[in-house]
Design an enzyme around this catalytic site. Structure first.
Site, PDB file in Angstrom:
ATOM      1  CE  LYS A 120      -2.267   1.388   3.678  1.00 27.07           C
ATOM      2  NZ  LYS A 120      -3.248   1.469   4.781  1.00 27.07           N
ATOM      3  CG  ASP A 138      -7.579   3.874   2.444  1.00 29.12           C
ATOM      4  OD1 ASP A 138      -8.470   3.543   1.632  1.00 29.12           O
ATOM      5  OD2 ASP A 138      -7.504   5.023   2.918  1.00 29.12           O
TER       6      ASP A 138
END
Length: 211
Positions: A120, A138
Site C-alpha cells: 500500500k 486502504d
C-alpha cells in the site's frame, strides 16, 4: 457496477474535484515516503501534526539518521505504534543512503524492499510522486469498492486487482484519491451520507440512508 455506471461514477467525482491531492503534507518525495510510512493505522491529521515539527528539523534520510532513534521517537511519539515506525524509518533511511544515494527509488521492487514499506505504501509513493496508475487500497477504498459494487473483494489485494481492471484508463491515476476522499467524507463506515452523495445514482448499495 456496469461499465457505463463506472464511467459516470468517476466522471462525476472528477468534475467535483479535478485535481485531487493526498491530505498528507509533504514537500519532497522523501517526506511523502516518511509520512505514508508513519500513517499506517493512524490518521493523516495526526501524522501531519507530528511531521510539521519533524520535517523542519530532519527531512532527508541523512538528517533522520543524524537525529538518532531516540531523537526521532521524540518527534513522532504522538503517532500510534511510534516505536516500531521509528525503527522502520531509521532502517529505511540507512538503506536509502547506502543503496540509493539518499534518493527514493521509483520502482515497486525497490520500495517494497524498504523496512516498513508494504504494497500500500509503495502504491501511494508510485502514484503521488511518480504519477503511476496504482491503487493503494486502504480501509476507505476497501469499503467504498465493496459497498458500491465498484469492485468486490474479500482482501485489499483482491479489491486492488479488480479496481485496476475496472477503472477506466482516463481516471486511473487520480482514482485512488477520489475513492479515499469519498470514503472519508461521504461514504462513511457507520452511516454513509447517501442523500448528499453525488454518485448515489450509480451505487448498488441496497441499504442507502435517507435524509
Amino acid at each position: 457496477m456496469k461499465p457505463a455506471a463506472i464511467e459516470a461514477f468517476f466522471a462525476t467525482l472528477q468534475a467535483a474535484n479535478p485535481q485531487p491531492q493526498t491530505e498528507l503534507e509533504y514537500t519532497s518525495v522523501f517526506e511523502l515516503l516518511a509520512a505514508v510510512l508513519l500513517s499506517a493505522q493512524a490518521t493523516d491529521v495526526g501524522v501531519n501534526k507530528a511531521t510539521r515539527l519533524l520535517f523542519p528539523v530532519a527531512n532527508t534520510p541523512q538528517k533522520i539518521l543524524a537525529l538518532g532513534l531516540d531523537g526521532l521517537e521524540s518527534y513522532i511519539k504522538t503517532i500510534g505504534l511510534y516505536r516500531s515506525k521509528a525503527k522502520h524509518l531509521m532502517q529505511t533511511c540507512r538503506m536509502l543512503v547506502d543503496q540509493h544515494g539518499g534518493e527514493v527509488p521509483g520502482t515497486r521492487e525497490a520500495l517494497e524492499a524498504l523496512p516498513g514499506v508494504g504494497r500500500k505504501t509503495a502504491n501511494v509513493v508510485l502514484n503521488v510522486a511518480f504519477g503511476q496508475p496504482t491503487m493503494a487500497v486502504d480501509t476507505h477504498i476497501f469499503r467504498v469498492s465493496n459497498r458500491t459494487g465498484l469492485a468486490a473483494g474479500k482482501t485489499p489485494l483482491a479489491v486492488e486487482i479488480q479496481l485496476m481492471k475496472r477503472v477506466p484508463p482516463a481516471y486511473a491515476v487520480d482514482s485512488h484519491h477520489w475513492l479515499i476522499l469519498h470514503g472519508r467524507y461521504v461514504c462513511q463506515a457507520r452511516k454513509p451520507l447517501c442523500p448528499q452523495c453525488a454518485v448515489c445514482a450509480y451505487c448498488e448499495f441496497k441499504d442507502k440512508t435517507k435524509a
